[in-house]
Design a protein around this motif. Structure first.
Motif, PDB file in Angstrom:
ATOM      1  N   VAL A  73       9.678  23.062   2.443  1.00  0.00           N
ATOM      2  CA  VAL A  73       8.534  23.982   2.429  1.00  0.00           C
ATOM      3  C   VAL A  73       8.114  24.318   3.859  1.00  0.00           C
ATOM      4  CG1 VAL A  73       6.095  24.201   1.816  1.00  0.00           C
ATOM      5  CG2 VAL A  73       7.709  23.202   0.193  1.00  0.00           C
ATOM      6  N   THR A  74       8.112  23.307   4.718  1.00  0.00           N
ATOM      7  CA  THR A  74       7.700  23.509   6.110  1.00  0.00           C
ATOM      8  C   THR A  74       8.677  24.410   6.854  1.00  0.00           C
ATOM      9  OG1 THR A  74       6.724  21.290   6.084  1.00  0.00           O
ATOM     10  CG2 THR A  74       7.020  22.321   8.231  1.00  0.00           C
ATOM     11  N   ALA A  75       9.975  24.206   6.636  1.00  0.00           N
ATOM     12  CA  ALA A  75      10.984  25.048   7.289  1.00  0.00           C
ATOM     13  C   ALA A  75      10.840  26.504   6.872  1.00  0.00           C
ATOM     14  CB  ALA A  75      12.386  24.534   6.964  1.00  0.00           C
ATOM     15  N   ILE A  76      10.548  26.736   5.593  1.00  0.00           N
ATOM     16  CA  ILE A  76      10.339  28.104   5.116  1.00  0.00           C
ATOM     17  C   ILE A  76       9.092  28.710   5.759  1.00  0.00           C
ATOM     18  CG2 ILE A  76       9.729  29.464   3.075  1.00  0.00           C
ATOM     19  CD1 ILE A  76      11.614  27.600   1.483  1.00  0.00           C
ATOM     20  N   ALA A  77       8.033  27.901   5.885  1.00  0.00           N
ATOM     21  CA  ALA A  77       6.824  28.376   6.566  1.00  0.00           C
ATOM     22  C   ALA A  77       7.125  28.703   8.034  1.00  0.00           C
ATOM     23  CB  ALA A  77       5.726  27.322   6.476  1.00  0.00           C
ATOM     24  N   LEU A  78       8.016  27.922   8.656  1.00  0.00           N
ATOM     25  CA  LEU A  78       8.388  28.171  10.052  1.00  0.00           C
ATOM     26  C   LEU A  78       9.122  29.503  10.202  1.00  0.00           C
ATOM     27  CD1 LEU A  78       9.442  24.601  11.208  1.00  0.00           C
ATOM     28  CD2 LEU A  78       7.647  26.007  12.224  1.00  0.00           C
ATOM     29  N   ILE A  79       9.944  29.860   9.217  1.00  0.00           N
ATOM     30  CA  ILE A  79      10.618  31.162   9.268  1.00  0.00           C
ATOM     31  C   ILE A  79       9.570  32.282   9.294  1.00  0.00           C
ATOM     32  CG2 ILE A  79      12.044  32.792   7.986  1.00  0.00           C
ATOM     33  CD1 ILE A  79      13.760  30.498   7.078  1.00  0.00           C
ATOM     34  N   GLY A  80       8.544  32.138   8.452  1.00  0.00           N
ATOM     35  CA  GLY A  80       7.461  33.111   8.468  1.00  0.00           C
ATOM     36  C   GLY A  80       6.736  33.138   9.801  1.00  0.00           C
ATOM     37  N   ALA A  81       6.569  31.962  10.410  1.00  0.00           N
ATOM     38  CA  ALA A  81       5.900  31.887  11.706  1.00  0.00           C
ATOM     39  C   ALA A  81       6.743  32.528  12.806  1.00  0.00           C
ATOM     40  CB  ALA A  81       5.596  30.432  12.057  1.00  0.00           C
ATOM     41  N   THR A  82       8.069  32.371  12.738  1.00  0.00           N
ATOM     42  CA  THR A  82       8.928  33.015  13.745  1.00  0.00           C
ATOM     43  C   THR A  82       8.814  34.532  13.643  1.00  0.00           C
ATOM     44  OG1 THR A  82      10.920  33.102  12.315  1.00  0.00           O
ATOM     45  CG2 THR A  82      10.603  31.120  13.675  1.00  0.00           C
ATOM     46  N   ALA A  83       8.651  35.035  12.421  1.00  0.00           N
ATOM     47  CA  ALA A  83       8.469  36.478  12.244  1.00  0.00           C
ATOM     48  C   ALA A  83       7.158  36.940  12.869  1.00  0.00           C
ATOM     49  CB  ALA A  83       8.510  36.831  10.758  1.00  0.00           C
ATOM     50  N   ALA A  84       6.103  36.124  12.691  1.00  0.00           N
ATOM     51  CA  ALA A  84       4.814  36.456  13.308  1.00  0.00           C
ATOM     52  C   ALA A  84       4.910  36.384  14.829  1.00  0.00           C
ATOM     53  CB  ALA A  84       3.737  35.498  12.800  1.00  0.00           C
ATOM     54  N   ALA A  85       5.625  35.389  15.342  1.00  0.00           N
ATOM     55  CA  ALA A  85       5.796  35.259  16.792  1.00  0.00           C
ATOM     56  C   ALA A  85       6.580  36.435  17.364  1.00  0.00           C
ATOM     57  CB  ALA A  85       6.516  33.943  17.109  1.00  0.00           C
ATOM     58  N   GLY A  86       7.442  37.017  16.536  1.00  0.00           N
ATOM     59  CA  GLY A  86       8.224  38.163  16.978  1.00  0.00           C
ATOM     60  C   GLY A  86       7.380  39.356  17.360  1.00  0.00           C
ATOM     61  N   VAL A  87       6.168  39.443  16.800  1.00  0.00           N
ATOM     62  CA  VAL A  87       5.266  40.551  17.105  1.00  0.00           C
ATOM     63  C   VAL A  87       4.885  40.544  18.588  1.00  0.00           C
ATOM     64  CG1 VAL A  87       2.976  41.507  16.617  1.00  0.00           C
ATOM     65  CG2 VAL A  87       4.398  40.644  14.754  1.00  0.00           C
ATOM     66  N   ILE A  88       4.827  39.356  19.204  1.00  0.00           N
ATOM     67  CA  ILE A  88       4.461  39.284  20.619  1.00  0.00           C
ATOM     68  C   ILE A  88       5.666  38.962  21.494  1.00  0.00           C
ATOM     69  CG2 ILE A  88       2.056  38.696  20.167  1.00  0.00           C
ATOM     70  CD1 ILE A  88       2.719  35.805  20.745  1.00  0.00           C
TER      71      ILE A  88
END
Length: 231
Positions: free
Chosen positions: A166-181
């Motif tokens: 679950v955490t790894a999947i959440a991290l994928i979402g976080a990498t997408a958010a980090a991609g914005v900056i």
């Protein structure tokens, strides 16, 4: 369907703007950020989760002050939205890795945001272990460290694997958010190259690649969870 919708749909499905070499590079960057941060999160979160468990009331190293301090830190960092956290950590990130840009610059924030979340999952998993199992080990003279490694972790392993999935999947979402900056990866491809330049086919491809990564990680997590589940 009007003419505009037909043209818009045909532009997306033609993939004229997609450079597959860039998609491949972005996918590798997302994988790099996810895998590296997941490894660190697993280790740090496991240690924090175990400490939360053993310092809690009626447990081996019961200590209200330590448990309260750990709980406070864990709850604070897992409550801060990731985009805000990555901005707050810019000075720390620059000191640790020398840059705030690219995959390397995103990893510290990914770890700091996800480790407390996983620590809570670890603590919950350990608290679900029947008290009698731990008491039986204590009655045989096992030390606290032995109980942790020989009893608690093996008993909670299915939940620990499920939690890190679950955490790894959440991290994928976080990498997408980090991609914005500008952290790179599929998030940067989708937003800075696709969305801001109105290249919807790039956004679609990046989204599909993220979904594929999520499905693969979920399948792997389910497989290993079933393999270690003794029930």
């Amino acid at each position: 369907m009007n003419v505009f919708n037909v043209v818009f749909a045909s532009n997306i499905l033609s993939f004229d703007n997609v450079l597959w070499g860039d998609v491949y590079k972005a996918t590798l960057e997302t994988l790099h950020m996810t895998v590296v941060s997941t490894i660190y999160v697993f280790v740090i979160g496991l240690v924090l989760g175990i400490l939360l468990y053993v310092t809690d009331e009626n447990h081996a190293w019961e200590n209200k002050f330590v448990h309260g301090a750990l709980s406070f830190v864990v709850d604070i960092f897992r409550s801060i939205p990731f985009v805000i956290l990555i901005v707050l950590l810019i000075p720390v990130t620059k000191v640790l890795v020398g840059t705030m840009l690219g995959p390397k610059g995103a990893i510290p924030a990914l770890i700091i945001s996800a480790a407390p979340f996983y620590a809570r999952l670890v603590s919950i998993a350990l608290n679900e272990i029947p008290v009698g199992v731990v008491e039986a080990a204590e009655s045989m003279g096992a030390t606290t460290l032995k109980i942790i490694w020989k009893v608690l972790i093996p008993e909670a392993l299915p939940a620990l694997i499920s939690g890190i999935t679950v955490t790894a999947i959440a991290l994928i979402g976080a990498t997408a958010a980090a991609g914005v900056i500008g952290s790179g990866g599929l998030g940067t491809l989708a937003y800075l190259i696709g969305y801001t330049r109105n290249k919807q086919d790039i956004v679609l491809v990046a989204t599909v690649m993220i979904l594929i990564l999520v499905f693969v990680i979920q399948l792997m997590g389910d497989y290993f969870t079933k393999r270690v589940d003794k029930r």
